[in-house]
Write an enzyme that holds these catalytic residues in place. Structure first.
Site, PDB file in Angstrom:
ATOM      1  N   SER A 101       0.712  -1.102  -0.091  1.00 29.07           N
ATOM      2  CA  SER A 101       0.054  -0.175  -0.067  1.00 29.07           C
ATOM      3  C   SER A 101       0.915   1.146  -0.153  1.00 29.07           C
ATOM      4  O   SER A 101       0.510   2.476  -0.561  1.00 29.07           O
ATOM      5  CB  SER A 101      -1.083   0.080   1.222  1.00 29.07           C
ATOM      6  OG  SER A 101      -0.411   0.211   2.351  1.00 29.07           O
ATOM      7  N   HIS A 102       2.146   1.232   0.493  1.00 32.73           N
ATOM      8  CA  HIS A 102       3.101   2.395   0.516  1.00 32.73           C
ATOM      9  C   HIS A 102       4.388   2.175  -0.353  1.00 32.73           C
ATOM     10  O   HIS A 102       5.219   3.009  -0.110  1.00 32.73           O
ATOM     11  CB  HIS A 102       2.986   2.827   1.982  1.00 32.73           C
ATOM     12  CG  HIS A 102       1.814   3.407   2.605  1.00 32.73           C
ATOM     13  ND1 HIS A 102       0.754   2.614   2.752  1.00 32.73           N
ATOM     14  CD2 HIS A 102       1.808   4.853   2.576  1.00 32.73           C
ATOM     15  CE1 HIS A 102      -0.095   3.527   3.079  1.00 32.73           C
ATOM     16  NE2 HIS A 102       0.388   4.956   2.967  1.00 32.73           N
ATOM     17  N   GLU A 153      -4.715   0.927   1.715  1.00 34.41           N
ATOM     18  CA  GLU A 153      -5.216  -0.561   1.646  1.00 34.41           C
ATOM     19  C   GLU A 153      -6.756  -0.650   0.910  1.00 34.41           C
ATOM     20  O   GLU A 153      -7.010  -1.312   0.023  1.00 34.41           O
ATOM     21  CB  GLU A 153      -5.387  -0.951   3.111  1.00 34.41           C
ATOM     22  CG  GLU A 153      -5.492  -2.242   3.178  1.00 34.41           C
ATOM     23  CD  GLU A 153      -4.279  -3.274   2.590  1.00 34.41           C
ATOM     24  OE1 GLU A 153      -3.191  -2.567   2.426  1.00 34.41           O
ATOM     25  OE2 GLU A 153      -4.392  -4.395   2.070  1.00 34.41           O
ATOM     26  N   ARG A 209       6.552 -10.526   9.404  1.00 33.92           N
ATOM     27  CA  ARG A 209       6.338 -10.573   8.010  1.00 33.92           C
ATOM     28  C   ARG A 209       7.114  -9.846   6.922  1.00 33.92           C
ATOM     29  O   ARG A 209       7.733 -10.402   6.068  1.00 33.92           O
ATOM     30  CB  ARG A 209       4.769 -10.358   7.510  1.00 33.92           C
ATOM     31  CG  ARG A 209       4.464 -10.447   6.168  1.00 33.92           C
ATOM     32  CD  ARG A 209       3.002  -9.669   5.891  1.00 33.92           C
ATOM     33  NE  ARG A 209       3.454  -8.201   6.169  1.00 33.92           N
ATOM     34  CZ  ARG A 209       4.093  -7.319   5.048  1.00 33.92           C
ATOM     35  NH1 ARG A 209       4.198  -7.679   4.173  1.00 33.92           N
ATOM     36  NH2 ARG A 209       4.153  -6.101   5.383  1.00 33.92           N
TER      37      ARG A 209
HETATM   38  P1  NDP Z   1      -1.080  -3.140   8.636  1.00 35.20           P
HETATM   39  O1  NDP Z   1      -2.344  -3.281   9.293  1.00 35.20           O
HETATM   40  O2  NDP Z   1      -0.410  -3.842   7.502  1.00 35.20           O
HETATM   41  O3  NDP Z   1       0.177  -3.582   9.859  1.00 35.20           O
HETATM   42  C1  NDP Z   1       0.147  -3.064  10.899  1.00 35.20           C
HETATM   43  C2  NDP Z   1       1.113  -3.530  11.882  1.00 35.20           C
HETATM   44  O4  NDP Z   1       0.889  -4.629  12.764  1.00 35.20           O
HETATM   45  C3  NDP Z   1       2.552  -3.985  11.048  1.00 35.20           C
HETATM   46  O5  NDP Z   1       3.852  -3.587  12.045  1.00 35.20           O
HETATM   47  C4  NDP Z   1       2.143  -5.488  10.893  1.00 35.20           C
HETATM   48  O6  NDP Z   1       3.704  -6.181  10.877  1.00 35.20           O
HETATM   49  C5  NDP Z   1       1.493  -5.505  12.114  1.00 35.20           C
HETATM   50  N1  NDP Z   1       0.835  -6.927  12.288  1.00 35.20           N
HETATM   51  C6  NDP Z   1       0.017  -7.363  11.373  1.00 35.20           C
HETATM   52  N2  NDP Z   1      -0.505  -8.577  11.881  1.00 35.20           N
HETATM   53  C7  NDP Z   1       0.107  -9.016  12.673  1.00 35.20           C
HETATM   54  C8  NDP Z   1      -0.129 -10.028  13.589  1.00 35.20           C
HETATM   55  N3  NDP Z   1      -0.985 -11.073  13.356  1.00 35.20           N
HETATM   56  N4  NDP Z   1       0.489 -10.085  14.847  1.00 35.20           N
HETATM   57  C9  NDP Z   1       1.532  -9.168  14.980  1.00 35.20           C
HETATM   58  N5  NDP Z   1       1.717  -8.050  14.213  1.00 35.20           N
HETATM   59  C10 NDP Z   1       0.951  -8.035  13.156  1.00 35.20           C
HETATM   60  O7  NDP Z   1      -0.754  -1.387   8.527  1.00 35.20           O
HETATM   61  P2  NDP Z   1      -1.456  -0.361   8.173  1.00 35.20           P
HETATM   62  O8  NDP Z   1      -2.316  -1.110   6.845  1.00 35.20           O
HETATM   63  O9  NDP Z   1      -2.377   0.348   9.261  1.00 35.20           O
HETATM   64  O10 NDP Z   1      -0.660   0.539   7.716  1.00 35.20           O
HETATM   65  C11 NDP Z   1       0.259   0.359   6.595  1.00 35.20           C
HETATM   66  C12 NDP Z   1       1.189   1.612   6.326  1.00 35.20           C
HETATM   67  O11 NDP Z   1       0.422   2.578   5.855  1.00 35.20           O
HETATM   68  C13 NDP Z   1       2.076   2.006   7.453  1.00 35.20           C
HETATM   69  O12 NDP Z   1       3.382   1.836   6.984  1.00 35.20           O
HETATM   70  C14 NDP Z   1       1.791   3.416   7.735  1.00 35.20           C
HETATM   71  O13 NDP Z   1       2.768   4.170   8.189  1.00 35.20           O
HETATM   72  C15 NDP Z   1       1.050   3.627   6.440  1.00 35.20           C
HETATM   73  N6  NDP Z   1       0.275   4.830   6.517  1.00 35.20           N
HETATM   74  C16 NDP Z   1       0.874   6.057   6.205  1.00 35.20           C
HETATM   75  C17 NDP Z   1       0.030   7.386   6.316  1.00 35.20           C
HETATM   76  C18 NDP Z   1       0.239   8.682   6.011  1.00 35.20           C
HETATM   77  O14 NDP Z   1      -0.210   9.540   6.314  1.00 35.20           O
HETATM   78  N7  NDP Z   1       1.514   8.833   5.518  1.00 35.20           N
HETATM   79  C19 NDP Z   1      -1.298   7.221   6.720  1.00 35.20           C
HETATM   80  C20 NDP Z   1      -1.827   5.604   6.983  1.00 35.20           C
HETATM   81  C21 NDP Z   1      -0.917   4.688   6.986  1.00 35.20           C
HETATM   82  P3  NDP Z   1       3.802  -6.840   9.291  1.00 35.20           P
HETATM   83  O15 NDP Z   1       4.136  -5.783   8.342  1.00 35.20           O
HETATM   84  O16 NDP Z   1       4.917  -7.496   9.552  1.00 35.20           O
HETATM   85  O17 NDP Z   1       2.741  -7.638   8.912  1.00 35.20           O
HETATM   86  O1  PYC Z   2      -2.942   5.130   3.325  1.00 35.51           O
HETATM   87  O2  PYC Z   2      -3.932   6.218   4.724  1.00 35.51           O
HETATM   88  C1  PYC Z   2      -3.327   6.422   3.887  1.00 35.51           C
HETATM   89  C2  PYC Z   2      -2.408   7.450   3.732  1.00 35.51           C
HETATM   90  C3  PYC Z   2      -2.844   8.439   3.822  1.00 35.51           C
HETATM   91  C4  PYC Z   2      -1.661   9.563   3.286  1.00 35.51           C
HETATM   92  C5  PYC Z   2      -0.761   8.489   2.955  1.00 35.51           C
HETATM   93  N1  PYC Z   2      -1.378   7.320   2.971  1.00 35.51           N
END
Ligand code: NDP
Ligand code: PYC
Length: 340
Positions: free
Chosen positions: A47-48, A188, A309
């Site tokens: 997703s990123h 996502e 992962r």
């Molecule tokens: P995920 O739900 O994919 O993952 C969240 C965290 O939980 C990860 O560290 C993941 O590790 C861990 N995790 C997942 N499943 C398990 C499990 N079963 N047991 C233990 N740990 C687990 O993240 P999001 O989709 O919420 O976010 C994805 C990315 O989006 C992030 O990097 C975030 O910074 C980015 N983002 C950026 C934004 C922005 O404004 N710049 C806004 C929103 C999100 P693993 O990766 O190993 O699965």
């Molecule tokens: O995935 O929510 C998101 C996001 C917002 C800005 C960058 N990524």
């Protein structure tokens, strides 16, 4: 993923640079963004990773970002590193202020970086892992756009507001987590939309406030926080610490600033760093052993640590020298790269 394409890491970087420079980013910004996208793609963060090139190009097309902005780090005697991104993408500002944050954290035991006036599209784990690689514990947080309803609400007030944390471990990958405080990141939901797949329950509501699993209705309506009122409160904390505290915009204000234009949100970012040497009174080795005991207790019962992962993907992709992305995504990105 259905049909996929294999790309070497050099190809991921080259494709990123082509798209970014053709869309108007200067060489320094294009390099910082391409590094971030490659880092995410190596860890299979779809997703990123390369997918975010669309958001970068939309940001440029919206006409408010400065693709050549030179960040300015303000000198200070205290433990706050203030860096003004000058209306550019956040990554160059982070990169330039990082050595000062590390130096101040070692001097004071705790220090913070406040990035102001940046467009922000990226994952936070690569930033906190730069600090844990330097032996420091770290947290990072940002607002975004007000797409997310507060618990009990019906319309977007909060951002998807990610929170990341990294803890250094001797001779091992750090303990890191990084997640949106919304049930799903916006990126996502966009990937579900591209794939034509329904969302799980509990991720979003439609324009009328009814639960929906339709990605388009979710994008048009409001997203939900994870963990109900608990995620909602964490998200509000992030709005405050990375918004009013550092004299920058909330997600509501970022949305107003965009005035309907697409692309990355515009706001600030906060990164906090802690020096274990100073906090544990010289007893780092003993205290690290206690942290390791906790990690072992979690793993021994069959649970996994966050980021396992990702680290497994990194090891696999680095060893084989390529990553895999969906073919339709690759086709669309190549077309994007050809646009002037
Ligand atoms: P995920 O739900 O994919 O993952 C969240 C965290 O939980 C990860 O560290 C993941 O590790 C861990 N995790 C997942 N499943 C398990 C499990 N079963 N047991 C233990 N740990 C687990 O993240 P999001 O989709 O919420 O976010 C994805 C990315 O989006 C992030 O990097 C975030 O910074 C980015 N983002 C950026 C934004 C922005 O404004 N710049 C806004 C929103 C999100 P693993 O990766 O190993 O699965
Ligand atoms: O995935 O929510 C998101 C996001 C917002 C800005 C960058 N990524």
């Amino acid at each position: 993923m259905s049909e996929t394409v294999k790309l070497t890491l050099d190809e991921v970087r080259a494709l990123s640079l082509e798209v970014l420079t053709n869309s108007g980013f200067g060489a320094n910004h294009a390099a910082a963004i391409a590094d971030m996208l490659t880092t995410c793609q190596i860890d299979d963060c779809q997703s990123h990773g390369l997918f975010r090139l669309f958001m970068c190009v939309q940001t440029m097309q919206a006409g408010k970002i400065d693709g050549h902005a030179a960040p300015v780090v303000t000198p200070s005697d205290n433990a706050i590193v203030r860096v003004d991104a000058q209306g550019g993408m956040s990554l160059l500002a982070f990169q330039e202020a990082l050595p000062v944050l590390i130096e101040k954290t070692r001097a004071h035991g705790i220090a913070a970086m406040a990035i102001n006036r940046c467009f922000h599209f990226s994952a936070l784990w690569p930033e906190v892992e730069r600090l844990s690689a330097a032996g420091l514990a770290a947290m990072a947080m940002v607002p975004s756009h007000s797409w997310v309803a507060p618990a009990g609400g019906t319309r977007g007030s909060l951002g998807t507001n990610p929170l990341a944390f990294s803890w250094p471990r001797r001779g091992k990958d750090p303990f890191t987590f990084d997640f949106a405080t919304s049930a799903f990141a916006r990126g996502e939901i966009e990937l579900y939309h591209r794939a034509g797949k329904p969302l799980p329950e509990g991720v979003a509501i439609d324009r009328d406030g009814n639960p929906t699993t339709d990605p388009q209705a979710a994008l048009d309506g409001a997203m939900l926080t994870f963990g109900g009122y608990k995620g909602s409160a964490l998200s509000i904390m992030i709005e405050l610490l990375a918004g009013p505290l550092i004299d920058d915009l909330t997600s509501l204000e970022s949305m107003e600033f965009a005035a309907g234009a697409g692309g990355a949100p515009y706001h600030g970012e906060v990164i906090l760093a802690f020096d274990p040497e100073q906090f544990s009174g010289g007893r780092v080795v003993e205290n690290d052993a206690r942290a390791e005991r906790l990690f072992s207790d979690i793993i021994d019962q069959g649970a996994r640590l966050p980021s396992q992962r990702r680290f497994a993907a990194r090891a696999r992709n680095t060893a084989r020298g390529y990553v895999e992305i969906a073919k339709p995504l690759h086709d669309d990105l190549r077309a994007l790269g050809k646009q002037g």
